[in-house]
Design a protein around this motif. Structure first.
Motif, PDB file in Angstrom:
ATOM      1  N   VAL A 217      -0.836   8.983  28.390  1.00 54.90           N
ATOM      2  CA  VAL A 217      -1.585   7.888  29.386  1.00 54.90           C
ATOM      3  C   VAL A 217      -1.080   6.754  28.978  1.00 54.90           C
ATOM      4  O   VAL A 217      -0.509   6.003  29.666  1.00 54.90           O
ATOM      5  N   LEU A 218      -1.276   6.318  27.812  1.00 55.88           N
ATOM      6  CA  LEU A 218      -0.843   5.086  27.464  1.00 55.88           C
ATOM      7  C   LEU A 218       0.562   4.733  27.440  1.00 55.88           C
ATOM      8  O   LEU A 218       0.997   3.647  27.965  1.00 55.88           O
ATOM      9  N   PHE A 219       1.274   5.747  27.256  1.00 55.37           N
ATOM     10  CA  PHE A 219       3.014   5.406  27.175  1.00 55.37           C
ATOM     11  C   PHE A 219       3.293   5.467  28.763  1.00 55.37           C
ATOM     12  O   PHE A 219       4.272   4.475  29.019  1.00 55.37           O
ATOM     13  N   TRP A 220       2.632   6.151  29.680  1.00 57.54           N
ATOM     14  CA  TRP A 220       2.984   5.979  31.087  1.00 57.54           C
ATOM     15  C   TRP A 220       2.474   4.691  31.461  1.00 57.54           C
ATOM     16  O   TRP A 220       3.293   4.001  32.379  1.00 57.54           O
ATOM     17  N   LEU A 221       1.550   4.121  31.219  1.00 59.76           N
ATOM     18  CA  LEU A 221       0.903   2.957  31.659  1.00 59.76           C
ATOM     19  C   LEU A 221       1.890   1.695  31.231  1.00 59.76           C
ATOM     20  O   LEU A 221       1.872   0.913  32.002  1.00 59.76           O
ATOM     21  N   LEU A 222       2.359   1.943  30.279  1.00 59.38           N
ATOM     22  CA  LEU A 222       3.477   0.811  29.719  1.00 59.38           C
ATOM     23  C   LEU A 222       4.866   0.910  30.113  1.00 59.38           C
ATOM     24  O   LEU A 222       5.520   0.139  29.942  1.00 59.38           O
ATOM     25  N   GLY A 223       5.089   1.967  30.829  1.00 55.19           N
ATOM     26  CA  GLY A 223       6.209   2.232  31.857  1.00 55.19           C
ATOM     27  C   GLY A 223       7.386   2.961  30.897  1.00 55.19           C
ATOM     28  O   GLY A 223       7.477   2.715  29.527  1.00 55.19           O
ATOM     29  N   SER A 224       7.889   3.893  31.601  1.00 55.20           N
ATOM     30  CA  SER A 224       8.878   4.787  31.069  1.00 55.20           C
ATOM     31  C   SER A 224       9.861   5.386  32.084  1.00 55.20           C
ATOM     32  O   SER A 224       9.293   5.763  33.114  1.00 55.20           O
ATOM     33  N   LEU A 225      11.196   5.508  31.886  1.00 54.64           N
ATOM     34  CA  LEU A 225      11.988   6.157  32.842  1.00 54.64           C
ATOM     35  C   LEU A 225      12.372   7.436  32.306  1.00 54.64           C
ATOM     36  O   LEU A 225      13.422   8.080  32.750  1.00 54.64           O
ATOM     37  N   GLY A 226      11.870   8.048  31.055  1.00 57.56           N
ATOM     38  CA  GLY A 226      12.198   9.323  30.386  1.00 57.56           C
ATOM     39  C   GLY A 226      12.208  10.535  31.470  1.00 57.56           C
ATOM     40  O   GLY A 226      12.990  11.408  30.988  1.00 57.56           O
ATOM     41  N   SER A 227      11.382  10.513  32.564  1.00 58.68           N
ATOM     42  CA  SER A 227      11.562  11.526  33.370  1.00 58.68           C
ATOM     43  C   SER A 227      12.401  11.240  34.671  1.00 58.68           C
ATOM     44  O   SER A 227      12.436  12.137  35.583  1.00 58.68           O
ATOM     45  N   ALA A 228      13.488  10.384  34.527  1.00 56.64           N
ATOM     46  CA  ALA A 228      14.145  10.165  35.488  1.00 56.64           C
ATOM     47  C   ALA A 228      14.966  11.228  35.872  1.00 56.64           C
ATOM     48  O   ALA A 228      15.764  11.842  34.778  1.00 56.64           O
ATOM     49  N   THR A 229      15.093  11.715  37.076  1.00 59.98           N
ATOM     50  CA  THR A 229      16.286  12.848  37.601  1.00 59.98           C
ATOM     51  C   THR A 229      16.880  12.175  38.964  1.00 59.98           C
ATOM     52  O   THR A 229      16.381  11.302  39.554  1.00 59.98           O
ATOM     53  N   TRP A 230      17.931  13.110  39.346  1.00 58.76           N
ATOM     54  CA  TRP A 230      18.559  12.689  40.493  1.00 58.76           C
ATOM     55  C   TRP A 230      17.650  12.756  41.861  1.00 58.76           C
ATOM     56  O   TRP A 230      17.736  12.008  42.786  1.00 58.76           O
ATOM     57  N   GLU A 231      16.591  13.615  41.833  1.00 58.48           N
ATOM     58  CA  GLU A 231      15.782  13.869  42.857  1.00 58.48           C
ATOM     59  C   GLU A 231      14.962  12.767  42.862  1.00 58.48           C
ATOM     60  O   GLU A 231      14.238  12.473  43.884  1.00 58.48           O
ATOM     61  N   SER A 232      14.552  12.157  41.813  1.00 54.04           N
ATOM     62  CA  SER A 232      13.582  10.802  41.793  1.00 54.04           C
ATOM     63  C   SER A 232      14.202   9.424  42.466  1.00 54.04           C
ATOM     64  O   SER A 232      13.714   8.584  42.675  1.00 54.04           O
ATOM     65  N   LEU A 233      15.641   9.698  42.680  1.00 56.71           N
ATOM     66  CA  LEU A 233      16.318   8.387  42.980  1.00 56.71           C
ATOM     67  C   LEU A 233      16.154   8.019  44.564  1.00 56.71           C
ATOM     68  O   LEU A 233      15.826   6.792  44.939  1.00 56.71           O
ATOM     69  N   PRO A 234      16.235   9.073  45.532  1.00 62.49           N
ATOM     70  CA  PRO A 234      16.661   8.591  47.059  1.00 62.49           C
ATOM     71  C   PRO A 234      15.569   8.143  47.527  1.00 62.49           C
ATOM     72  O   PRO A 234      15.764   6.754  48.253  1.00 62.49           O
ATOM     73  N   LEU A 235      14.371   8.507  47.181  1.00 61.36           N
ATOM     74  CA  LEU A 235      13.124   7.890  48.138  1.00 61.36           C
ATOM     75  C   LEU A 235      12.797   6.365  47.714  1.00 61.36           C
ATOM     76  O   LEU A 235      12.664   5.468  48.504  1.00 61.36           O
TER      77      LEU A 235
END
Length: 374
Positions: A217-235
């Motif tokens: 949770v702490l890591f996510w709260l401070l920001g991360s793009l580790g889960s970036a995929t092509w599907e997460s881009l369009p919207l």
């Protein structure tokens, strides 16, 4: 408490006059040439930054190979079997992540400009309304209790967006008063509800069945793009583009809004209606950004001020320059996060804070009038 808190210096009081020359933050005219030169330089810098972000990392891919792999992916070309691993790194891992970093940086910058005009406060940023805190509650519920597990890798983003949406509704209902959405009520309501969401998030972490949840949770709260995929881009890309276009179309109204509701009314701008529209737009874009990247601080706070110093305070110019500037900045922040302590990855918010705090202090000392007067 009578100091002006407008994010726009007094120079923009001439917004209603077309013959008044554009001015920078020192009161000097800003030529169209500087704006075009700045946009051209930022465009080139962004292309170079994206290519560098794709090429560099724990495994360095030569720039020539990067161009070859991208060309093959975009044109349907073929690659040698020996290059399959490099192609996978470039196209499936790094390219969507770098592009998402650019979109997030652009979105946070442009929303920061809009929020500062919305609440007439130079210290405002995209998270001042409590939207990110609501998203954090949704993300924490996924990490701790596994809700929305059926959505797989999209569970966290979906829950974060729903949390942001819920926070938006609560802030709107609580801040809405007889005079509409006033800046002070918006800020106070957002800050108060943010504390409440953070307390709820802390309770969820405390009730977590394992200790690893708190770290996640702490890591996510401070920001991360580790889960970036092509599907997460369009919207999120579409949302940022819409926000930029809409805000540019209403840039003159933003200039007027920054001067106060009475001035806006005298110039024919419905401040309450404009503020409602800005609130919905910025809340939606912020929620989408937080859902894919977590809460990344200081980008939406500092970048608008840096841009104003360079191209002037007029919102049309600031809104034109802020997105590419934020995109370049975030691409390099993400690159540092991936490479500084490889193979470990730093949260993006740590880097933006290390950069943003000293920059903000320097701006405040050198350009005091940007923060409400000398």
């Amino acid at each position: 408490m009578t100091e002006a808190t407008s994010a726009t210096p007094p120079a923009s009081r001439a917004a209603g006059s077309r013959r008044t020359p554009r001015q920078d933050s020192d009161g000097q005219p800003v030529g169209r040439g500087r704006l075009l030169t700045t946009l051209t330089a930022l465009s080139v810098t962004l292309v170079v930054s994206v290519l560098a972000g794709i090429a560099l990392g724990p495994t360095v891919v030569p720039p020539g190979d990067v161009v070859h792999f991208l060309t093959a992916a975009l044109t349907g070309g073929t690659i040698d079997a020996d290059d399959a691993s490099g192609y996978a790194i470039v196209w499936h891992v790094r390219t969507p992540r770098v592009l998402l970093a650019a979109v997030v940086g652009a979105g946070l910058s442009v929303v920061g400009v809009a929020i500062q005009a919305l609440v007439r406060n130079a210290l405002a940023d995209p998270f001042v309304l409590g939207i990110s805190s609501g998203a954090s509650v949704g993300a924490t519920a996924v990490v701790v209790f596994g809700i929305f597990a059926g959505l797989g890798v999209y569970a966290l983003s979906a829950a974060a967006f729903l949390g942001a949406l819920g926070a938006t509704v609560l802030v709107y209902l609580a801040a809405r008063g007889p005079l509409g959405l006033t800046p002070l009520r918006l800020v106070l309501t957002g800050v108060a509800l943010a504390y409440g969401f953070q307390a709820l998030m802390s309770v969820l972490v405390f009730l977590a069945p394992n200790g690893q949840a708190a770290r996640t949770v702490l890591f996510w709260l401070l920001g991360s793009l580790g889960s970036a995929t092509w599907e997460s881009l369009p919207l999120v890309t579409a949302a940022v583009l819409v926000a930029v276009v809409v805000l540019l179309r209403h840039s003159r109204s933003l200039d007027v809004l920054s001067l106060g509701d009475e001035t806006a009314a005298s110039l024919g701008v419905d401040a309450d209606a404009l503020r409602r529209g800005l609130f919905v737009l910025t809340a939606a874009v912020t929620g989408l950004i937080v859902a894919v990247s977590g809460a990344i601080g200081f980008v939406g706070l500092v970048l608008p001020h840096v841009v104003r110093i360079w191209v002037g305070s007029t919102h049309r110019r600031v809104l034109a320059v802020a997105p590419p500037a934020g995109a370049c900045f975030m691409v390099w922040v993400d690159l540092v996060a991936r490479t500084a302590f490889a193979p470990e990855e730093l949260p993006l918010g740590v880097i933006t804070a290390l950069i943003g705090v000293p920059v903000f202090v320097v701006l405040m000392r050198r350009r005091g009038y940007l923060f409400g007067g000398r």
